[in-house]
Design a protein around this motif. Structure first.
Motif, PDB file in Angstrom:
ATOM      1  N   UNK A   1      -3.626  -7.228 -13.501  1.00  0.00           N
ATOM      2  CA  UNK A   1      -3.621  -8.377 -14.502  1.00  0.00           C
ATOM      3  C   UNK A   1      -5.007  -6.998 -15.631  1.00  0.00           C
ATOM      4  N   UNK A   2      -5.877  -6.102 -14.778  1.00  0.00           N
ATOM      5  CA  UNK A   2      -6.684  -5.992 -16.918  1.00  0.00           C
ATOM      6  C   UNK A   2      -6.059  -4.346 -15.925  1.00  0.00           C
ATOM      7  N   UNK A   3      -7.056  -4.218 -17.053  1.00  0.00           N
ATOM      8  CA  UNK A   3      -6.743  -2.857 -17.546  1.00  0.00           C
ATOM      9  C   UNK A   3      -7.516  -1.532 -16.428  1.00  0.00           C
ATOM     10  N   UNK A   4      -8.925  -2.182 -15.704  1.00  0.00           N
ATOM     11  CA  UNK A   4     -10.134  -2.412 -15.030  1.00  0.00           C
ATOM     12  C   UNK A   4      -9.317  -1.889 -13.459  1.00  0.00           C
ATOM     13  N   UNK A   5      -8.489  -3.590 -13.798  1.00  0.00           N
ATOM     14  CA  UNK A   5      -8.131  -3.355 -12.117  1.00  0.00           C
ATOM     15  C   UNK A   5      -6.935  -1.816 -11.809  1.00  0.00           C
ATOM     16  N   UNK A   6      -5.840  -2.141 -12.712  1.00  0.00           N
ATOM     17  CA  UNK A   6      -5.134  -1.378 -12.427  1.00  0.00           C
ATOM     18  C   UNK A   6      -6.032   0.283 -12.329  1.00  0.00           C
ATOM     19  N   UNK A   7      -7.025   0.534 -13.568  1.00  0.00           N
ATOM     20  CA  UNK A   7      -7.642   1.805 -13.218  1.00  0.00           C
ATOM     21  C   UNK A   7      -7.842   2.450 -11.912  1.00  0.00           C
ATOM     22  N   UNK A   8      -8.524   1.328 -11.401  1.00  0.00           N
ATOM     23  CA  UNK A   8      -8.670   0.919  -9.682  1.00  0.00           C
ATOM     24  C   UNK A   8      -7.873   1.593  -8.894  1.00  0.00           C
ATOM     25  N   UNK A   9      -6.608   0.815  -9.074  1.00  0.00           N
ATOM     26  CA  UNK A   9      -6.302   0.928  -7.653  1.00  0.00           C
ATOM     27  C   UNK A   9      -5.251   2.235  -8.253  1.00  0.00           C
ATOM     28  N   UNK A  10      -5.054   2.992  -9.681  1.00  0.00           N
ATOM     29  CA  UNK A  10      -5.377   4.449  -9.707  1.00  0.00           C
ATOM     30  C   UNK A  10      -5.940   5.281  -9.066  1.00  0.00           C
ATOM     31  N   UNK A  11      -6.994   4.762  -8.513  1.00  0.00           N
ATOM     32  CA  UNK A  11      -7.597   5.713  -8.397  1.00  0.00           C
ATOM     33  C   UNK A  11      -7.929   5.839  -6.954  1.00  0.00           C
ATOM     34  N   UNK A  12      -7.598   4.283  -6.507  1.00  0.00           N
ATOM     35  CA  UNK A  12      -7.382   4.021  -4.794  1.00  0.00           C
ATOM     36  C   UNK A  12      -6.092   4.744  -4.602  1.00  0.00           C
ATOM     37  N   UNK A  13      -4.975   4.589  -5.461  1.00  0.00           N
ATOM     38  CA  UNK A  13      -3.606   4.947  -4.650  1.00  0.00           C
ATOM     39  C   UNK A  13      -3.986   7.411  -4.865  1.00  0.00           C
ATOM     40  N   UNK A  14      -4.564   7.522  -5.824  1.00  0.00           N
ATOM     41  CA  UNK A  14      -4.568   9.270  -5.366  1.00  0.00           C
ATOM     42  C   UNK A  14      -5.971   9.749  -4.554  1.00  0.00           C
ATOM     43  N   UNK A  15      -6.635   8.757  -4.408  1.00  0.00           N
ATOM     44  CA  UNK A  15      -7.471   8.721  -2.841  1.00  0.00           C
ATOM     45  C   UNK A  15      -7.088   9.529  -1.597  1.00  0.00           C
ATOM     46  N   UNK A  16      -5.769   8.028  -1.446  1.00  0.00           N
ATOM     47  CA  UNK A  16      -5.321   8.269  -0.389  1.00  0.00           C
ATOM     48  C   UNK A  16      -4.497   9.480   0.124  1.00  0.00           C
ATOM     49  N   UNK A  17      -4.258  10.117  -1.470  1.00  0.00           N
ATOM     50  CA  UNK A  17      -3.478  10.918  -1.511  1.00  0.00           C
ATOM     51  C   UNK A  17      -4.036  12.433  -0.271  1.00  0.00           C
ATOM     52  N   UNK A  18      -5.546  12.432  -0.872  1.00  0.00           N
ATOM     53  CA  UNK A  18      -5.973  13.481  -0.663  1.00  0.00           C
ATOM     54  C   UNK A  18      -5.446  14.770   0.447  1.00  0.00           C
ATOM     55  N   UNK A  19      -6.204  13.625   1.401  1.00  0.00           N
ATOM     56  CA  UNK A  19      -5.164  14.582   2.392  1.00  0.00           C
ATOM     57  C   UNK A  19      -4.961  15.346   2.338  1.00  0.00           C
ATOM     58  N   UNK A  20      -3.581  15.647   1.708  1.00  0.00           N
ATOM     59  CA  UNK A  20      -2.409  16.348   1.376  1.00  0.00           C
ATOM     60  C   UNK A  20      -3.286  17.306   0.975  1.00  0.00           C
ATOM     61  N   UNK A  21      -4.105  17.560   0.325  1.00  0.00           N
ATOM     62  CA  UNK A  21      -4.955  18.214  -0.243  1.00  0.00           C
ATOM     63  C   UNK A  21      -5.816  19.638   0.067  1.00  0.00           C
ATOM     64  N   UNK A  22      -5.674  19.063   1.745  1.00  0.00           N
ATOM     65  CA  UNK A  22      -7.181  19.777   1.819  1.00  0.00           C
ATOM     66  C   UNK A  22      -6.485  20.407   3.171  1.00  0.00           C
ATOM     67  N   UNK A  23      -7.207  21.971   3.380  1.00  0.00           N
ATOM     68  CA  UNK A  23      -7.272  22.889   4.246  1.00  0.00           C
ATOM     69  C   UNK A  23      -7.569  22.280   5.383  1.00  0.00           C
ATOM     70  N   UNK A  24      -6.185  21.553   6.096  1.00  0.00           N
ATOM     71  CA  UNK A  24      -6.509  21.936   7.803  1.00  0.00           C
ATOM     72  C   UNK A  24      -8.252  22.390   8.621  1.00  0.00           C
ATOM     73  N   UNK A  25      -7.893  23.469   8.395  1.00  0.00           N
ATOM     74  CA  UNK A  25      -9.556  24.392   9.098  1.00  0.00           C
ATOM     75  C   UNK A  25     -10.800  23.375   8.025  1.00  0.00           C
ATOM     76  N   UNK A  26     -10.570  23.812   6.911  1.00  0.00           N
ATOM     77  CA  UNK A  26     -11.895  22.970   6.175  1.00  0.00           C
ATOM     78  C   UNK A  26     -12.033  21.861   7.433  1.00  0.00           C
TER      79      UNK A  26
END
Lengths: 359, 557
Positions: B378-403
């Motif tokens: 409903x608001x820009x701040x909310x949309x931004x927050x959702x966007x950040x969360x969305x990206x956050x949950x994709x991060x495990x894809x991008x980190x080395x299993x060894x690390x």
């Protein structure tokens, strides 16, 4: 009607799925209770080891019976990985005792202080495998084996080609495109073979590797890839009759109807690998840890090593499996490199090696 | 009753709390721990060493190789996957479910096994040796495509299946050619799913570990394998930290780009709750079906190589490798008893148990995440927050299993978080691996739900839960089951993180296979191949069961 049947079936499947979840989820996994008994003594001992560790269940059960301890075995990676994880966690190790540090990484473990002194009696014969520089005997030798160049003898017989014998022979035009070896950067036999060449050629080893690569040597990613895939006598249908493997390997290439092996280890190309066990500094159960080390050098465990981990015992007087006694010939004088030198130079050597072999 | 913006944000954060918490403990903390070791090597802050690493020529080579090989593999996977996504999700034909299931199998096979199969196939004298791909980057790219084409088929296919057919039919009725219809109507509607799939595939390729390690040797190294080398062999933590950061930065950047491209101008047009009715094969479907058939052959080739290898020893056809699966004392006549680590049957049981846990974990987290990121903002701040969360949950894809694995060791080592011994570590790690897939399977579907339906439900007096049950659930039901099967199958085949975390007394099937394959003797090798076939067959069965389970879409009436 169809709908009803479909719904019943779906419900049944879902119910099964839910039941399966309930019966074999978290609850199904055993939790390893506390770590202590009523008197506050530890009831379990945690062994950290590498991915190739394997001993028969009944031996483990016998140890638990005798010691009254539960042996928890935790594995991860190869010898290098095990050592490095110990270095990273030395303030709070994830176990009590380690098995599988080898002579290429032993000095790193000693330098980083991950091991604690323990009173362990060594069996007769173990002394000759002691890690040079380990004056406090923190690392107890448990097994040994040699990394040697192996050849497919049937190949050379069929081609009427003389068999190679030495490292230098591998650079001869007659053996062009016949040799495959695992990467020294990613595999421990690969590293051992690099050390063998360093022992033989000293400072001149880079020139040797340039000649070797110039003669069509292939670098495989690991032992499996070299031996099982590329080697002519491995599991697959490889096309390279010369490979880096172990001195015990010929015992595994006997045709079902024969008594002689189809491969042979070149005993002038070997590098001795010794695997050690030791009690960890900061162990929660140092007594139990020392018992585990002693157990690993008992005659029973020593006798089980060849069949389970494909290595030789360090203790004298342990009977070898029949095929080993006759087919796994051992080098009289395998190459060695001073562990202190390995510790100091390993990274530089690997960097230079990578440079030469990926040119 | 209207809720305030603050209230909505609070509700959003409430829903996100569990997944955020889990990810913080099992992802942010371990990775941060490893980065700390890199930047503070001896207690003091020393970023110089990290920066120096980025100047190394080898690091440049590694970065470049990662970038171009992943790009090529992604493009190929999309190009090859699109026709199959159409052929397997639009027309209805016999054995469709079977083909779908089979095409998904490669994705969940242990990479080590596939690596060996590929080498046998490609090397000189192998069935495909004439192509000269062995030891070349082309071999690696081929393997990456082999693994990831399934992601495209699954993600795009299920979007395609749920696509409202009427705009395309209207366009056709107005005289547009099939190509024009595809270009102007279908493709724009599919774009979110295609971009989703492509970004996931790119991430999988860029972080592929086993494939590059087995097929690339030391000559070709990706960022992921280089981190592995630096950490496990050289203990060069500053260098590993530098590469980990580069990897993270690239992944975040990619997610931003992908997120932007994924956005559709008007989501309500792109998808409609009324799913398409199934129809038979038409003449126009033939090219797509042929392409799918060819893809099936290509994907089956390495698998057939495995099967043949498991059925043959040096004397001819045999079943002895399969007989060896059940025992733990199989005797190799050549060299004493080659003891199995654990009977394969037992390992399969362990794998199934772990997979159940990993599945419900990833489904629970994935569903929460998907709901959180797809609700209309409903608001820009909310949309931004959702966007950040969305990206956050994709991060495990991008980190080395060894690390991650080493990070677990050095950060989760104190009560109440001393989880290094926990039997839960393996399922948790696998759930993290499967999480982005679950999210990406659900998000396009949830995104396509017209928010006006929820508003209508609300105006008719339905509470949040009720509207979830009557509006979201009917549409999301099928993808949810698919995601469950997918997570289950991923867990069955997961090898990287598991090999690092698994306990010796409960080995999973891929671990037993890996052990066997690293042992001398024909029996060990053959048994490993037989066990791989068992794993592939089990996976195929699970995926086929998911296909069978599909309930008719409730929204279609």
């Amino acid at each position: 009607m169809r709908c009803a049947i479909k719904r019943v079936r779906t419900t049944a499947v879902l119910a099964t799925a839910v039941l399966a979840t309930a019966s074999c989820s978290l609850v199904g996994g055993d939790d390893d209770g506390g770590g202590t008994d009523a008197d506050g003594n530890p009831t379990e001992v945690v062994l950290l080891t590498h991915g190739s560790f394997s001993l028969p269940d009944d031996l483990v059960a016998a140890f638990e019976e005798e010691s009254g301890l539960e042996l928890v075995i935790r594995t991860g990676g190869d010898a290098g990985e095990v050592t490095n994880r110990l270095v990273l966690t030395k303030d709070d190790p994830a176990g009590d005792v380690v098995f599988g540090i080898d002579n290429a990484f032993g000095s790193r473990a000693l330098d980083e202080g991950v091991l604690a002194p323990a009173d362990v009696a060594w069996p007769a014969g173990a002394e000759q495998f002691a890690l040079p520089g380990d004056d406090d005997r923190l690392l107890t030798p448990v097994d040994n084996g040699n990394v040697c160049v192996n050849i497919d003898t049937t190949y050379f017989a069929e081609k009427g080609l003389a068999e190679p014998e030495t490292l230098e022979d591998l650079t001869e035009p007659a053996y062009r495109d016949l040799f495959v070896t695992p990467s020294a950067a990613t595999s421990s036999p690969g590293l051992a073979f690099l050390l063998a060449t360093i022992a033989e050629y000293g400072e001149e080893w880079p020139a040797y590797w340039e000649r070797l690569m110039g003669n069509g040597a292939e670098i495989a990613s690991g032992w499996t890839d070299a031996y099982q895939v590329a080697f002519t006598q491995g599991g697959g249908d490889g096309d390279r009759p010369i490979v880096t493997s172990y001195d015990s390997s010929p015992a595994f290439t006997v045709p079902e109807d024969g008594t002689a092996s189809t491969t042979r280890a070149l005993l002038d190309t070997c590098f001795l690998q010794v695997e050690y066990a030791g009690v960890l500094a900061g162990a929660a159960n140092p007594d139990g840890a020392a018992q585990v080390v002693e157990w690993l050098v008992t005659p029973e465990v020593q006798a089980a090593l060849p069949d389970n981990m494909y290595v030789f015992p360090v203790a004298d007087g342990v009977a070898l499996p029949e095929a080993w006694a006759t087919l796994a010939e051992r080098p009289a004088d395998p190459a060695e490199v001073d562990p202190a030198e390995v510790a100091a130079e390993r990274d530089a050597w690997l960097e230079e090696w990578t440079e030469i072999t990926t040119r | 009753m209207t809720r305030t913006s603050t209230g909505r944000t609070a509700a959003l954060l409430g829903l996100a709390a569990l997944p955020v918490g889990v990810l913080t403990v099992f992802f942010v903390l371990p990775v941060a721990g490893m980065l700390e070791r890199g930047f503070w090597p001896d207690g003091g802050f020393d970023p110089g060493a990290v920066l120096d690493v980025l100047a190394r020529p080898r690091v440049h080579r590694v970065l470049w190789f990662t970038l171009w090989s992943s790009t090529v593999a992604t493009v190929l996977a999309v190009v090859l996957g699109l026709p199959a996504a159409y052929a397997l999700y639009r027309p209805r034909f016999p054995l469709r479910g079977l083909v779908r299931g089979l095409l998904l199998v490669p994705f969940v096979l242990p990479t080590v096994v596939v690596g060996v199969a590929f080498r046998q196939l490609l090397r000189d004298g192998g069935p495909l040796g004439v192509l000269g791909l062995d030891g070349t980057p082309a071999g690696i790219v081929t393997a990456l495509v082999f693994f990831n084409v399934a992601v495209v088929i699954r993600t795009v296919g299920s979007a395609w299946e749920g696509l409202d057919r009427r705009p395309a039919e209207a366009a056709a009725a107005l005289g547009a050619s099939p190509v024009t219809v595809f270009r102007t109507v279908t493709l724009p509607a599919l774009r979110p799913a295609v971009v989703s799939a492509a970004s996931v595939v790119f991430l999988f390729c860029a972080t592929a570990f086993g494939v590059v390690l087995t097929l690339g040797g030391t000559r070709y190294s990706s960022v992921e394998t280089e981190i592995y080398l630096l950490t496990t062999d050289l203990l060069d933590l500053p260098a590993a930290a530098a590469l980990s950061i580069v990897q993270l930065v690239v992944v975040v950047g990619l997610l931003l780009v992908a997120g932007r491209a994924r956005r559709v101008p008007d989501p309500t047009v792109a998808r409609h709750a009324s799913a398409a009715r199934p129809r038979g094969v038409r003449r126009g479907d033939v090219p797509a079906l042929v392409a799918t058939g060819l893809l099936l052959v290509a994907v089956a080739t390495p698998i057939v190589t495995l099967v043949l290898g498991s059925l043959r020893d040096d004397r001819g056809w045999t079943l002895r490798f399969y007989r060896a699966l059940a025992g733990d004392g199989a005797t190799d006549p050549a060299g004493g008893g080659a003891t199995l680590v654990a009977p394969v049957t037992e390992a399969l049981g362990n794998s199934l148990r772990v997979a159940v846990d990993a599945t419900w974990m990833s489904l629970l987290l994935g569903t929460l995440v998907a709901v959180v990121v797809t609700r209309r903002s409903r608001s820009r701040a909310e949309r931004r927050l959702r966007g950040v969360l969305d990206g956050f949950f994709m991060l495990p894809l991008g980190v080395s299993a060894v690390t991650l694995g080493f990070g677990f060791l050095i950060t989760l080592d104190e009560p109440p978080l001393d989880l290094r011994d926990s039997a839960l570590l393996v399922p948790i790690a696998q759930a993290l691996v499967a999480l982005p897939l679950v999210v990406r399977t659900l998000v396009p579907v949830l995104n396509g739900i017209d928010d006006r339906q929820r508003q209508a439900a609300a105006s008719l007096g339905a509470g949040a839960l009720r509207s979830l049950a009557t509006v979201d659930l009917p549409v999301v039901w099928k993808p949810l089951l698919a995601a469950a099967g997918f997570a289950f199958a991923v867990s069955l085949g997961e090898f990287g993180a598991t090999s690092f975390l698994a306990r010796e007394d409960h080995p999973t099937l891929p671990i037993v296979i890996f052990r066997l394959i690293g042992r001398p003797g024909e029996l060990s090798y053959g048994t490993a191949l037989a066990a791989s076939v068992v794993l592939a067959a089990t996976t195929a069965l699970v995926l086929l069961a998911v296909e069978r389970l599909r309930v008719p879409a409730l929204g279609s009436w």
